[in-house]
Design an enzyme around this catalytic site. Structure first.
Site, PDB file in Angstrom:
ATOM      1  CG  ASN A   9      42.961  45.377   5.779  1.00  0.00           C
ATOM      2  OD1 ASN A   9      43.898  44.699   5.352  1.00  0.00           O
ATOM      3  ND2 ASN A   9      42.183  46.105   4.992  1.00  0.00           N
ATOM      4  CE  LYS A  11      43.717  49.258   4.390  1.00  0.00           C
ATOM      5  NZ  LYS A  11      43.130  50.520   3.956  1.00  0.00           N
ATOM      6  CG  HIS A  95      39.309  46.295   1.766  1.00  0.00           C
ATOM      7  ND1 HIS A  95      39.772  47.395   1.076  1.00  0.00           N
ATOM      8  CD2 HIS A  95      39.367  46.612   3.082  1.00  0.00           C
ATOM      9  CE1 HIS A  95      40.092  48.331   1.959  1.00  0.00           C
ATOM     10  NE2 HIS A  95      39.858  47.890   3.176  1.00  0.00           N
ATOM     11  CD  GLU A  97      42.606  49.737   0.454  1.00  0.00           C
ATOM     12  OE1 GLU A  97      43.287  48.757   0.783  1.00  0.00           O
ATOM     13  OE2 GLU A  97      42.443  50.732   1.203  1.00  0.00           O
ATOM     14  CD  GLU A 167      36.649  48.684   5.815  1.00  0.00           C
ATOM     15  OE1 GLU A 167      37.372  48.860   6.802  1.00  0.00           O
ATOM     16  OE2 GLU A 167      37.070  48.263   4.732  1.00  0.00           O
ATOM     17  N   GLY A 173      41.602  55.486   5.289  1.00  0.00           N
ATOM     18  CA  GLY A 173      42.942  56.029   5.147  1.00  0.00           C
ATOM     19  C   GLY A 173      42.981  57.539   4.988  1.00  0.00           C
ATOM     20  CB  SER A 213      39.760  57.283   9.630  1.00  0.00           C
ATOM     21  OG  SER A 213      40.347  57.485   8.370  1.00  0.00           O
TER      22      SER A 213
HETATM   23  P1  PGA Z   1      41.947  52.741   7.788  1.00  0.00           P
HETATM   24  O1  PGA Z   1      41.590  51.469   6.846  1.00  0.00           O
HETATM   25  O2  PGA Z   1      41.675  52.332   9.200  1.00  0.00           O
HETATM   26  O3  PGA Z   1      43.415  52.996   7.537  1.00  0.00           O
HETATM   27  O4  PGA Z   1      41.084  53.877   7.347  1.00  0.00           O
HETATM   28  C1  PGA Z   1      40.469  50.689   7.101  1.00  0.00           C
HETATM   29  C2  PGA Z   1      40.361  49.582   6.062  1.00  0.00           C
HETATM   30  O5  PGA Z   1      40.653  49.820   4.885  1.00  0.00           O
HETATM   31  O6  PGA Z   1      39.968  48.435   6.389  1.00  0.00           O
END
Ligand code: PGA
Length: 249
Positions: A9, A11, A95, A97, A167, A173, A213
């Protein structure tokens, strides 16, 4: 029996030239990886270029979001059929976010998931608890509501094709991965819940990815868990080396 999936992803990262540099590297490194499904989800503007660059390879391309309607006066939005037209096979839905910053609810997630299937896309529906919910011991209750409301109303065939991503929001992140045991506990309960909703065949077929992560040094332990079928990866999917290691874990 379930093919592991490694999904990147991206982003809101990568211009078109940056995206092309990344996929050129991935093409070289993961072209002959067996028994893995590899998916990259670039930002909208880079999708068509990435699709063209990956033509003839097994690497699939998905979008990070879409609108639930097929067309209309929705300034700034992208429809499911536009994603198909651009060459997408998958789309991330709900997601954290999107839920956190753009107000997406389980009801909207459900609408988008069904619209994705109707257009011929495979939805990757994301669920996950925030830190306060985990600390209050409400993780499984929160996930249950998200699954029951967000993933209801599928046909038997769709229920097998769907991809779910667990997630935990506190792990995204932050560098704080859920431990394999913490992730496995949630994945196993999602599969059990899914068996209640769609039957055992669908529950055995559905892939449940872990996200938050995921890095080259923790992927192998996560992937050893019986109910973890892959990863949805943000940060570590942006570099050729780290994503290559994740795909080849
Ligand atoms: P990350 O993000 O691997 O940077 O923690 C995962 C995601 O948001 O899909």
């Amino acid at each position: 029996m379930r093919t592991p999936m490694m999904a990147g992803n991206w982003k809101m990262y990568k211009t078109i030239p940056e995206a092309l540099a990344l996929v050129e590297g991935l093409k070289k490194n993961v072209a002959d990886v067996k028994n893995r499904e590899v998916l990259v989800c670039p930002p909208f503007c880079a999708i068509a270029s990435v699709v063209a660059a990956l033509k003839g390879t097994a690497i699939k391309v998905g979008a990070q979001n879409m609108h639930a309607e097929t067309k209309g006066a929705f300034t700034g939005e992208i429809s499911p059929s536009m994603l198909v037209d651009a060459g997408c096979s998958h789309v991330l839905i709900g997601h954290s976010e999107r839920r956190q910053y753009f107000g997406e609810t389980d009801e909207l997630v459900n609408k988008k998931m069904k619209a994705a299937f109707a257009a011929g896309l495979v939805p990757v529906v994301c669920v996950g608890e925030i830190l306060a919910e985990r600390e209050a011991g409400k993780t499984l209750a929160v996930i249950t509501v998200q699954i029951k409301n967000g993933i209801s109303g599928l046909t038997a065939e769709q229920a097998k094709t769907l991809v779910i991503a667990y997630e935990p929001v506190w792990a995204i992140g932050t560098g704080k991965t859920a431990t394999p045991a913490q992730a496995e506990e949630v994945h196993a309960s999602i599969r059990a819940l899914y068996a209640g909703m769609y039957g055992n065949d669908a529950a055995q077929a559905v892939r449940i990815l872990y996200g938050g992560s995921v890095k080259p040094d923790n992927v192998a332990d996560l992937m050893k868990q019986p109910n973890i079928d892959g990863g949805l990866v943000g940060g570590a999917s942006l570099e050729i080396d780290s994503f290559t290691k994740l795909v080849a874990y």
